[in-house]
Design an enzyme around this catalytic site. Structure first.
Site, short mmCIF file in Angstrom:
data_model
loop_
_atom_site.label_atom_id
_atom_site.label_comp_id
_atom_site.label_asym_id
_atom_site.label_seq_id
_atom_site.Cartn_x
_atom_site.Cartn_y
_atom_site.Cartn_z
N ALA A 1 2.87 -3.51 -12.54
CA ALA A 1 1.67 -2.30 -12.23
C ALA A 1 1.95 -2.12 -10.75
O ALA A 1 1.94 -0.67 -10.66
CB ALA A 1 0.62 -3.26 -12.06
N GLU B 1 -1.38 -5.30 -5.20
CA GLU B 1 -0.22 -6.39 -6.01
C GLU B 1 1.55 -5.65 -4.61
O GLU B 1 2.54 -5.74 -4.96
CB GLU B 1 0.48 -4.23 -6.43
CG GLU B 1 -0.68 -4.16 -7.09
CD GLU B 1 -1.13 -5.11 -8.20
OE1 GLU B 1 -0.57 -6.27 -8.30
OE2 GLU B 1 -2.16 -4.44 -9.10
#
Length: 397
Positions: free
Chosen positions: A255, A377
């Site tokens: 990601a 993230e």
């Protein structure tokens, strides 16, 4: 006011790309221009995810685009990155949705799943017939996922899951959740064993999801909390290849890589808007503000940083395609490019003056979105420490 986007390429960056790479980017660019740009400001105002675009996204192969087989497009990592760039040029929230579907749901099934799990889920996720979410972060554990409290207890041929997850993209629209939990096997006194991944169908008794309201960021994306209260799933729903925190962190790396490209798209949108605006806006002596030294300095900083970010993302993508990328390389790209994009948004807002705070232009929306992208993230500071550890060999967490 929308300006027609013609691309941002100061040093002939396109010449570094293959025909397939340019085609993948241009296909995504056309999709975004035709379908998302016309509706995104309304979606942002209403806090609405444009779910009506999902079938076409699936038809064009945007979900799990860099995976092979199971109906996936089989793009290179550079092609996939360029697609993420165009999606975030449209909106960070919509890119987040595609990233989660691809890197945080399809990738763990593809990498850690059984043959049965792959056959069952990947083709449906690739078309958008089924949607997924990724449950790692908890209300009290974000940067420190190892502290998670969610537990999975083995009971015969089932696992019983209990816990809470927070800040989950697509939680209330997902058909399946990839849930990470510490496993308590039969007869164990504690559940502080390995972190494992589980596929949890969201219709199971005891599974509930709720939307997070009042967001000033990622308003065109669904953000949710999850609750698992004695959720029973068959033992076959365990992702058999998972074992320890390394597994979810591998997913996060996928990601983060996409984010490093996506942020460039947001920066491009802000820069291009500011440039076009400055050429039209007249102030003093009835001349465009683009002729002012301070405005030119801002535009020069923006195009310089965007260009450097393009080269960084491309090299990391090339390393990834060669199987030689390190997590520290992805951390550098995510950390630098998101910071750069947020600074571009702030400079663009400054050039637009009062107009910069309205949604007649995309700048403020990008700025608010990027505040979240800088955090999720792995925060800017966490990626600093990841890079620091790679340089010194000393963890400073």
């Amino acid at each position: 006011m929308a300006f027609k986007f013609k691309g941002v390429d100061f040093i002939g960056f396109d010449r570094l790309l293959s025909d397939d790479e340019r085609l993948s980017r241009d296909t995504a660019r056309q999709f975004i221009e035709d379908n998302l740009i016309p509706i995104i400001e309304e979606c942002n105002r209403e806090g609405r995810f444009p779910r009506e675009l999902v079938p076409q996204m699936g038809q064009l192969g945007f979900f799990g685009a860099n995976l092979h087989g199971y109906g996936c497009a089989g793009m290179s990592n550079v092609e996939y990155g360029l697609v993420m760039q165009e999606f975030e040029r449209g909106d960070s929230g919509v890119r987040s949705f595609v990233s989660v579907q691809s890197a945080l749901v399809m990738y763990p099934i593809y990498t850690f799943g059984s043959a049965e799990q792959k056959d069952e889920w990947l083709p449906k996720l690739a078309t958008g017939e089924k949607l997924g979410c990724f449950g790692l972060t908890e209300p009290d554990f974000g940067s420190n996922p190892g502290g998670m409290r969610t537990r999975a207890e083995k009971s015969g041929d089932e696992y019983i899951l209990n816990g809470e997850k927070m800040w989950i993209t697509s939680g209330t629209i997902a058909d399946v959740a990839v849930i990470w939990a510490k496993v308590k096997e039969d007869g164990e006194e504690t559940g502080d064993g390995l972190v494992r991944g589980f596929l949890v169908e969201t219709g199971r008794p005891g599974f509930t999801a709720f939307d997070v309201h009042g967001k000033w960021s990622l308003r065109a994306s669904v953000t949710s909390g999850l609750s698992l209260q004695d959720v029973r799933i068959p033992a076959k729903n365990l992702l058999p290849g998972t074992g320890g925190l390394k597994s979810p962190l591998m997913c996060l790396n996928q990601a983060r890589y996409g984010i490093s490209w996506g942020a460039i798209g947001a920066a491009m949108s802000c820069y291009d808007t500011a440039l076009q605006y400055s050429l039209l806006r007249k102030q003093f002596r009835d001349e465009p503000i683009a002729g002012h030294q301070l405005v030119q300095e801002k535009l020069t900083w923006m195009i310089s940083e965007i260009t450097k970010a393009q080269l960084l993302a491309l090299q990391v993508g090339r390393l990834k395609d060669e199987g030689r990328v390190g997590h520290e390389h992805i951390s550098m790209a995510k950390r630098n490019n998101v910071w750069m994009a947020l600074e571009c948004a702030r400079l663009a807002r400054d050039i637009l003056g009062g107009n910069g705070i309205t949604d007649d232009y995309p700048v403020m929306r990008h700025m608010m979105n990027l505040e979240s992208v800088k955090t999720y993230e792995g925060t800017h500071d966490i990626h600093t420490l990841i890079i620091g550890q790679s340089l010194t060999g000393i963890p400073a967490y």
